[in-house]
Motif scaffolding. Structure first.
Motif, PDB file in Angstrom:
ATOM      1  N   MET A  73       0.783  -1.282   0.146  1.00  0.00           N
ATOM      2  CA  MET A  73      -0.135  -0.122  -0.031  1.00  0.00           C
ATOM      3  C   MET A  73       0.840   1.301  -0.116  1.00  0.00           C
ATOM      4  N   ILE A  74       2.235   1.227   0.208  1.00  0.00           N
ATOM      5  CA  ILE A  74       2.942   2.305   0.144  1.00  0.00           C
ATOM      6  C   ILE A  74       3.845   2.314  -0.724  1.00  0.00           C
ATOM      7  N   HIS A  75       3.953   3.298  -1.653  1.00  0.00           N
ATOM      8  CA  HIS A  75       4.926   3.576  -2.776  1.00  0.00           C
ATOM      9  C   HIS A  75       5.530   4.925  -2.697  1.00  0.00           C
ATOM     10  N   PRO A  76       6.265   5.044  -1.909  1.00  0.00           N
ATOM     11  CA  PRO A  76       7.078   6.251  -1.789  1.00  0.00           C
ATOM     12  C   PRO A  76       7.832   6.769  -2.892  1.00  0.00           C
ATOM     13  N   GLU A  77       8.221   5.912  -4.005  1.00  0.00           N
ATOM     14  CA  GLU A  77       9.077   6.120  -4.934  1.00  0.00           C
ATOM     15  C   GLU A  77       7.928   6.685  -6.219  1.00  0.00           C
TER      16      GLU A  77
END
Length: 246
Positions: A75-79
């Motif tokens: 759920m996390i896509h910091p890129e």
């Protein structure tokens, strides 16, 4: 006049545009839609839990280690970076035409692109709070925590992302503001959403302005009410629009 010229013409003639978006707005930024991500997780991890269970409040409370494993990995896509859709919406806001972005997404890409009035129906991965003392943690601070269940160094409470889980109510202030924004709009652009997740999807029924536009690759329950439907990828649509609006 083709579909793109028609939409560009409506945008030029409008002074109060609202955009209502879902997962499809961010797929071209490399963020898979929710069910694709969950399905991939279930295959890779041999998980018996469907996504609606893993992202529910009761599951979070009973099995926080499994919840955070899924949340961190899928759920996390910091890129991820904003795509053409995010950038054009920010530009339209700068020009005074777009009055609000209402999003079901939690990725924060609209703000990164420069949008200021973003109503996040399902919260944001960029805000995290200790369930004990309510101390705030940024996404960067949260990601730096290495334990399976991130805990507050001040009080030991679990640090929960400020996202709306299944079994949790949406923020009433955000809902009221979203309804008001849609009701005041003269052009409603709906993009990248199946319009099947409620109560968020029902917000579009408050629109009584001039034109409703649907930018979605698959049919939605709202298709018959739309004045214009474009089924191409939303990033491509917005890219072509930018050229027509220049």
């Amino acid at each position: 006049m083709d579909q793109f010229q028609q939409l560009a013409s409506w945008i030029k003639d409008s002074g109060n545009i609202v955009f209502f978006g879902g997962a499809g707005t961010s797929t071209e930024s490399g963020i898979p839609d929710f069910r694709s991500a969950a399905g991939l997780y279930q295959t890779q991890h041999n998980s018996p839990y469907p996504p609606e269970v893993m992202l529910s409040r009761s599951f979070f409370m009973s099995s926080p280690d499994i919840f955070f494993d899924f949340y961190r990995s899928k759920m996390i896509h910091p890129e991820a970076k904003p795509n053409g859709a995010h950038r054009l919406l920010a530009k339209l806001e700068d020009e005074g035409k777009l009055k609000a972005v209402i999003t079901q997404n939690i990725d924060g890409l609209h703000q990164i692109a420069g949008s200021r009035r973003v109503l996040e129906l399902h919260g944001s991965i960029h805000r995290n709070y200790c369930m004990g003392c309510r101390r705030y943690y940024s996404l960067e601070e949260w990601l730096a925590m290495t334990e399976a269940v991130p805990r507050c160094p001040d009080c030991g409470g679990i640090i929960k992302p400020d996202v709306v889980l299944y079994e949790e109510a949406l923020d009433q202030e955000v809902l009221v503001e979203a309804v008001d924004s849609i009701a005041r709009a003269d052009l409603l652009i709906i993009g990248g959403t199946s319009l099947t997740v409620h109560p968020a999807a029902s917000l579009v029924t408050y629109f009584s302005g001039r034109h409703t536009v649907l930018l979605n690759r698959d049919p939605t329950p709202y298709d018959e009410q739309a004045d214009l439907i474009i089924t191409e990828r939303i990033g491509d649509v917005m890219g072509r629009l930018q050229g027509l609006l220049a």
